[in-house]
Write an enzyme that holds these catalytic residues in place. Structure first.
Site, PDB file in Angstrom:
ATOM      1  N   ASP A   1       0.270 -10.451  22.245  1.00 29.10           N
ATOM      2  CA  ASP A   1      -0.025 -11.407  21.176  1.00 29.10           C
ATOM      3  C   ASP A   1       0.916 -12.607  21.203  1.00 29.10           C
ATOM      4  O   ASP A   1       1.939 -12.599  21.896  1.00 29.10           O
ATOM      5  CB  ASP A   1       0.044 -10.716  19.798  1.00 29.10           C
ATOM      6  CG  ASP A   1       1.211  -9.744  19.686  1.00 29.10           C
ATOM      7  OD1 ASP A   1       2.183  -9.894  20.446  1.00 29.10           O
ATOM      8  OD2 ASP A   1       1.151  -8.830  18.852  1.00 29.10           O
TER       9      ASP A   1
ATOM     10  N   ASN B   1       2.918  -1.196   8.653  1.00 28.90           N
ATOM     11  CA  ASN B   1       1.570  -1.019   8.091  1.00 28.90           C
ATOM     12  C   ASN B   1       0.609  -0.393   9.090  1.00 28.90           C
ATOM     13  O   ASN B   1      -0.595  -0.355   8.849  1.00 28.90           O
ATOM     14  CB  ASN B   1       1.019  -2.379   7.605  1.00 28.90           C
ATOM     15  CG  ASN B   1       0.849  -3.375   8.743  1.00 28.90           C
ATOM     16  OD1 ASN B   1       1.151  -3.077   9.896  1.00 28.90           O
ATOM     17  ND2 ASN B   1       0.367  -4.570   8.422  1.00 28.90           N
TER      18      ASN B   1
ATOM     19  N   HIS C   1       0.019  -1.527  12.205  1.00 36.97           N
ATOM     20  CA  HIS C   1      -0.628  -2.443  13.159  1.00 36.97           C
ATOM     21  C   HIS C   1      -0.136  -2.189  14.580  1.00 36.97           C
ATOM     22  O   HIS C   1       0.986  -1.733  14.795  1.00 36.97           O
ATOM     23  CB  HIS C   1      -0.480  -3.926  12.748  1.00 36.97           C
ATOM     24  CG  HIS C   1       0.863  -4.548  12.950  1.00 36.97           C
ATOM     25  ND1 HIS C   1       1.321  -5.590  12.154  1.00 36.97           N
ATOM     26  CD2 HIS C   1       1.857  -4.327  13.854  1.00 36.97           C
ATOM     27  CE1 HIS C   1       2.516  -5.972  12.581  1.00 36.97           C
ATOM     28  NE2 HIS C   1       2.865  -5.217  13.607  1.00 36.97           N
TER      29      HIS C   1
ATOM     30  N   GLU D   1      -4.184  -5.958  12.238  1.00 40.77           N
ATOM     31  CA  GLU D   1      -3.740  -5.560  10.910  1.00 40.77           C
ATOM     32  C   GLU D   1      -4.716  -4.558  10.291  1.00 40.77           C
ATOM     33  O   GLU D   1      -5.878  -4.478  10.711  1.00 40.77           O
ATOM     34  CB  GLU D   1      -3.652  -6.805  10.008  1.00 40.77           C
ATOM     35  CG  GLU D   1      -2.724  -7.904  10.523  1.00 40.77           C
ATOM     36  CD  GLU D   1      -1.246  -7.588  10.360  1.00 40.77           C
ATOM     37  OE1 GLU D   1      -0.852  -6.408  10.393  1.00 40.77           O
ATOM     38  OE2 GLU D   1      -0.461  -8.546  10.207  1.00 40.77           O
TER      39      GLU D   1
HETATM   40  C1  F6R Z   1       4.606  -7.372  19.152  1.00 37.92           C
HETATM   41  C2  F6R Z   1       3.575  -6.592  18.497  1.00 37.92           C
HETATM   42  C3  F6R Z   1       3.811  -5.886  17.205  1.00 37.92           C
HETATM   43  C4  F6R Z   1       5.155  -5.148  17.149  1.00 37.92           C
HETATM   44  C5  F6R Z   1       5.333  -4.474  15.797  1.00 37.92           C
HETATM   45  C6  F6R Z   1       6.681  -3.766  15.684  1.00 37.92           C
HETATM   46  O1  F6R Z   1       4.131  -7.948  20.358  1.00 37.92           O
HETATM   47  O2  F6R Z   1       2.509  -6.555  19.002  1.00 37.92           O
HETATM   48  O3  F6R Z   1       2.761  -4.974  16.997  1.00 37.92           O
HETATM   49  O4  F6R Z   1       5.196  -4.198  18.172  1.00 37.92           O
HETATM   50  O5  F6R Z   1       5.242  -5.425  14.775  1.00 37.92           O
HETATM   51  O6  F6R Z   1       7.691  -4.709  15.737  1.00 37.92           O
HETATM   52  P1  F6R Z   1       9.228  -4.259  15.839  1.00 37.92           P
HETATM   53  O7  F6R Z   1       9.381  -3.576  17.153  1.00 37.92           O
HETATM   54  O8  F6R Z   1      10.004  -5.540  15.780  1.00 37.92           O
HETATM   55  O9  F6R Z   1       9.486  -3.349  14.695  1.00 37.92           O
END
Ligand code: F6R
Length: 240
Positions: free
Chosen positions: A67, A136, A138, A143
């Protein structure tokens, strides 16, 4: 589904890096799906160390990131383009032309999404997809929703994601939209590794591993994936 629980972040990162090393040593043209955020950083560090020690090479590796924020300049310090270069690509022998990161400033997002999916197919599909998980539930920026998403699309970020990630945007405003691979794109990967550490991920991990399969917890779809491994520390695993 495999669930591995580790005592230390270092042990988790080394074991996760083993999965990458095994693929890089056995496949001539490996295709990696990569994540940003805090979770994969120790694993990227372990991979850089192995590259520096001459144990692995990224010469023939192709990557696709999950992303990117929309309307953030590519060289902004918070772009995922910058993150990936700082945390991995600038330290290994990957060829820049083999690095794929979605363009969050594309003039036509639909065309950008289509060509990203086509590039993944042309590369032969993703061999190994690394994921983190949001509090959450995701994965990528898929989301919680009423339906699972199919392929790459533009998403409005949820309040939960804005709360979690705005800490990185000290003197600037965090974008409200991102372009992300869909659940279908992620599920098409041959092998999936998901890293979660810390108590704040415990409920999302419980819902994802033990809960109903529902788009309200997008990561729960991974229960249907034929080859998924969860890399957890004790805090993230504590509700299992
Ligand atoms: C990042 C992504 C997100 C993160 C998630 C956890 O490329 O796709 O899904 O993996 O938000 O983020 P952290 O590791 O910072 O807790």
């Amino acid at each position: 589904m495999k669930v591995l629980v580790f005592d230390t972040a270092e042990a988790l990162a080394q074991r996760c890096a083993d999965e990458f090393s095994a693929l890089l040593r056995t496949k001539t043209t490996p295709v990696l799906g990569l994540a940003t955020g805090a979770s994969p950083v120790p694993t990227y560090k372990a991979l850089i160390e192995r590259y520096t020690a001459g144990e692995i090479s990224f010469r023939n590796v192709t990557t696709f990131n999950l992303d990117e924020y929309c309307e953030l300049p590519r060289n902004d310090k918070n772009s995922y383009y910058t993150f990936m270069h700082e945390n991995l690509f600038d330290h290994v022998d990957i060829k820049e032309e083999n690095v794929h990161i979605l363009n969050g400033n594309a003039p036509d997002f639909e065309a950008e999404a289509k060509s990203y999916e086509a590039d993944i197919r042309a590369a032969g599909g993703i061999d190994l997809q690394l994921l983190g998980i949001g509090t959450n539930g995701h994965i990528g920026f898929n989301e919680p929703d009423v339906k699972f998403t199919k392929s790459t699309f533009v998403v409005e970020l949820s309040q939960s994601t804005v709360n979690s990630n705005s800490i990185y945007f000290e003197n600037s405003v965090m974008p409200k939209h991102a372009i992300t691979m869909g659940i279908g794109s992620i599920m098409a990967a041959k092998k999936v590794l998901l890293i979660a550490t810390g108590q704040k991920k415990a409920e999302a991990i419980r819902a994802c591993v033990r809960g109903d399969i529902t788009p309200a917890c997008p990561a729960s779809i991974l229960q249907f994936h034929p080859d998924v491994t969860f890399f957890l520390d004790r805090d993230a695993a504590k509700l299992l």
